[in-house]
Design an enzyme around this catalytic site. Structure first.
Site: not given
Length: 260
Positions: A25, A168, A71, A19, A161, A199
């Site tokens: 990050s 999440k 991924v 990641g 969001y 980030t």
């Protein structure tokens, strides 16, 4: 019986970090902390476009393996773990710090989320942890630790969001399920939930600056947390001293979540 200081180090342990996008990050803050605590690291980057930003960082912490891994690509995921097994023969901890949603679905209301966007957000942000865990668990022959990154938007509706809050929430649920299933193998699984940090991923969220300012104004510590502080917590959870903690979502946000 007091813990020996050595229990909080990662000396002799081998970990995978997934990641890192750049030096800002959260995953990079963790990688630096892991290395400072003595861990040997394998670090991945998404693709050729990301490599110039990640490779110099990985070389800076003397990563043993620096590999491309998307991924969504099962072949690349499998090849990575084959290399880890060949190089190390075992794995002690992993950090999963990735999330994604198409911008239209991230910025729009959840009500208008596309089926395709929902599926991809869930796949990359949540199911990828399960896939990595499936590959990593057999290599954790002496037990281990699995860590992922969440956000308070999993539990409350965070401005702009959108679908990521759903992803999440699923990730936190997956953390608990994996902890229950892998506990008998002495493998802990935890999520860390940092407050707003500037980030690259956060830059895709509309008005993210307002979230950061809210934390500065209202968190008990009156400031933002840093990637170094997140890294320190991750190091504890990856170390022998933290292995008694599993299935948890640990918030590190300067205390903002305790207040209305």
């Amino acid at each position: 019986m007091l813990l020996e200081t050595s229990n909080t180090t990662l000396k002799g342990l081998k970990g995978l970090v997934v990641g890192i996008a750049n030096q800002h990050s959260i995953a990079w803050g963790c990688a630096e902390a892991f290395r400072a605590a003595g861990a040997e690291l394998a670090i991945t980057y998404l693709n050729a476009k990301a490599e110039p930003h990640v490779r110099p960082l990985a070389e800076g912490v003397n990563a043993t393996l620096i590999e491309a891994m998307d991924v969504e690509n099962d072949t690349e995921v499998g090849a990575l773990f084959e290399k880890i097994e060949k190089e190390w023969g075992q794995l002690d901890f992993i950090l999963h710090s990735i999330a994604f949603a198409p911008l239209d679905d991230l910025h729009g209301p959840v009500l208008n989320t596309s089926r395709e966007g929902f599926a991809r957000a869930m796949d990359i942000s949540c199911h990828s942890l399960i896939r990595l865990a499936r590959h990593a668990a057999p290599l954790m022959k002496n037990g281990g630790a699995m860590l992922t990154m969440s956000y308070e938007g999993a539990n409350r509706v965070a401005p702009h969001y959108g679908i990521m809050g759903l992803a999440k929430a699923a990730l936190e649920s997956a953390t608990r399920s994996l902890a229950a299933e892998l506990g008998p193998q002495n493998i802990s699984v935890n999520a860390i939930s940092p407050g707003p940090i500037a980030t690259r991923a956060a830059s895709g969220i509309v008005d993210f600056d307002h979230l950061m300012q809210d934390s500065i104004e209202h968190a008990p510590l009156r400031r933002l947390v840093t990637i170094e502080e997140v890294g320190a917590l991750a190091t504890l959870l990856a170390s022998p001293a933290g292995r008694g903690i599993t299935g948890d979502v640990i918030v590190v946000d300067g205390g903002r979540h305790i207040l209305y």
